[in-house]
Structure formats: C-alpha cells, structure tokens
Design an enzyme around this catalytic site. Structure first.
Site, PDB file in Angstrom:
ATOM      1  N   ALA A  62      36.946  46.889  31.346  1.00 48.41           N
ATOM      2  CA  ALA A  62      36.613  45.972  32.437  1.00 48.41           C
ATOM      3  C   ALA A  62      36.228  44.627  31.829  1.00 48.41           C
ATOM      4  O   ALA A  62      35.447  44.559  30.879  1.00 48.41           O
ATOM      5  CB  ALA A  62      35.461  46.530  33.270  1.00 48.41           C
ATOM      6  N   LYS A  63      36.769  43.568  32.402  1.00 47.35           N
ATOM      7  CA  LYS A  63      36.499  42.223  31.859  1.00 47.35           C
ATOM      8  C   LYS A  63      35.254  41.672  32.547  1.00 47.35           C
ATOM      9  O   LYS A  63      35.334  40.928  33.524  1.00 47.35           O
ATOM     10  CB  LYS A  63      37.714  41.320  32.076  1.00 47.35           C
ATOM     11  CG  LYS A  63      37.717  40.048  31.245  1.00 47.35           C
ATOM     12  CD  LYS A  63      39.049  39.328  31.408  1.00 47.35           C
ATOM     13  CE  LYS A  63      39.069  38.001  30.664  1.00 47.35           C
ATOM     14  NZ  LYS A  63      39.113  38.183  29.200  1.00 47.35           N
TER      15      LYS A  63
END
Length: 308
Positions: free
Chosen positions: A160-161
C-alpha cells in the site's frame, strides 16, 4: 539533487476546485496526527499531440487498493478520478506535470479510531522535472546501501502506498545525503535487497535484466512493471529473484525505476563503480524506449498513454 517543487493555481478536492494556498487540513486531522493518508504519483508528459498521462488507470486502481487496506476508500470511482485528473490538468493549463492524487482522513477524532474522521480526496499537481536531475538520467547517480532496513512483511503493508511508509524512506534519503549520495538502496529485514527509498531497483547481469522479487518489503511499482514489459519487447530476458547485497557490486549495470525517477542509471554503490561507472547500454535501451513511449513519440502497444 531532486527536481524543485513548483505549484499550480488549482487543486481538485472532492468534486470542487480550490486554490493551491487554500488546500489545507486541520492540525488534528488523522493525516497529520497518525499519517492516515495514501497517495499516488503520476506523470503527465508533453507530447506532439498535447499533454498525456502515463498509466493513469493503473495508478488509480492502486490508490483504491491502498485505500481499502487502510479502510478509507473514497466515494469516487476510478473513472471519476480519471476525469478529475484530466479536468485539473486543463484548468491549470499544464503541458506536463507531476500528479499527486491523495486520500486522507481529515479532522474528526483525536484518537486512532478513524470512524469519526472524514475521508477527503485531493488531486494536486505541479511542474516537476527529473527527480534525480537531468544529469542523473544521462550519466547515472551515486547511491549507498542504507543502514535503515525496509519493513518486514506484516508490520506495515508495503504494497500500500501510504504516507506512513515513507517515514523510513525519509531517514534513508537523509542518511544518503549526509554521505554524499544522491539516493539509497534499502535491504529487507533478512538482509536481501529490497528497493530504493522510493524506487524499485533493477540489475543487468550477463545481459539479463534482474529485479528483486516482491517479498512484502517493497512496492509493486507501475514503472517497474512497465520496464519489465519493455525489456521483454526488446528481446531481453527478465528475471525476478532474491538479490543478495553482493550482487549490487558485481552487476554490469544498475538502475532505479519509478514515476518520479523514471529510469535512472546508477553509476556507483557504496563508492564502487557499477560497470564502467556510467549509464550502461542495456539501461540506455530501456530508458530510451520508456521515455519515447511516455512522451508519445514511440509505439504504445499496451495503451498506456492517455491524451488529455
């Protein structure tokens, strides 16, 4: 040296345009208190047919995946956000820019329980040149292996960014700069090569293109995927594998990939020259094809470029 941050007059916020200077969040927003924010980085390139965005759909789908991971998915769809990106580029009259879609938790609760903190979505953008400099693209950059490791799987979700993930990246960048390097390479908790501070990493070994496997310590980069497809198109063998640190010192070529970094050669690691200490021939072929495609002057068999 990273490209200088500029600004643009307008930022999209949940269906409305607000002035750059008015796009504010409260000091007690969860985004400020606990880094409750996910984001993307997307490039819009100037092309002979006008501004064009590179792989926007893939970036926005990853934004939605990051949002789901943190239970903060916006009401907007990927298609709606795509149209918002195009509209904001047009309103700002930009021929090229860096786009930063963001989803965050605003002000509502002072605790880590997020339910009473509203979800807000922003799309800022600004003119931004080569992240590691035009000279870096042409001649390569000097990097060092960081003393700060990438997080172990199931500590922070590296796929997940999220903003919080980049606190460790900031430590890596500051350490690299203190030692005179342009960037850092991070190892995973087991000592194997993971990625850069905000880039994926590739090696060229005996003419083959090698990249570390996605082992839960790194981001599944969209530019990484693009480079793998381009390498195959160029007739190169591509391998994902475990990469021990010593492979960095023995590789014929090294390069970073990322939306900001594009395809940036690495000319030295920890003071040791990589290959001949400059951009290697395989890296140059990949970089040239990538930039020609992104800038609309080369074939686009995958439909990655969308004209605004």
């Amino acid at each position: 040296m990273a490209g200088k941050l500029g600004s643009s007059p307008w930022i999209w916020k949940d269906g409305e345009f607000v002035r750059w200077e008015d796009a504010n969040v409260h000091i007690l927003s969860l985004a400020v208190q606990f880094a409750a924010s996910v984001f993307e980085g997307v490039r819009c390139y100037e092309t002979p047919k006008g501004p064009a965005v590179f792989r926007l759909n893939a970036h926005l789908r990853r934004l939605m995946a990051s949002s789901r991971t943190y239970r903060m998915q916006p009401e907007h769809t990927v298609d709606e956000l795509s149209e918002a990106v195009y509209a904001t580029i047009r309103k700002n009259e930009l021929s090229s820019c860096y786009v930063r879609p963001m989803v965050l938790r605003g002000y509502g609760a002072a605790s880590m329980h997020p339910e009473r903190s509203p979800i807000e979505t922003y799309i800022p953008m600004w003119p931004w040149g080569a992240y590691l400099g035009e000279e870096g693209l042409a001649k390569g950059v000097d990097v060092g292996v960081s003393s700060w490791n990438r997080p172990a799987p199931n500590t922070f979700p590296s796929g997940a960014k999220s903003a919080g993930n980049y606190l460790g990246s900031t430590l890596m960048v500051m350490e690299a700069a203190a030692h005179g390097y342009a960037e850092a390479i991070g190892l995973g908790p087991g000592g194997l090569v993971s990625e850069g501070s905000g880039q994926n990493l590739f090696l060229v070994v005996d003419g083959e293109v090698v990249t570390p496997i996605l082992d839960g310590t790194s981001l599944s980069g969209i530019t990484r995927h693009s480079v793998m497809k381009i390498s195959e198109e160029l007739g190169l063998t591509v391998r994902e594998q475990l990469v021990p640190r010593e492979m960095l010192y023995a590789a014929d070529e090294l390069f970073f990939t990322g939306t900001a970094s594009e395809v940036t050669p690495i000319r030295s690691v920890d003071g040791l020259e990589v290959g001949e200490g400059r951009r290697g021939p395989v890296t140059e072929r990949i970089q040239t094809r990538f930039l020609e495609l992104a800038k609309g002057v080369g074939p686009d068999p995958w439909g990655w470029v969308t004209y605004v």
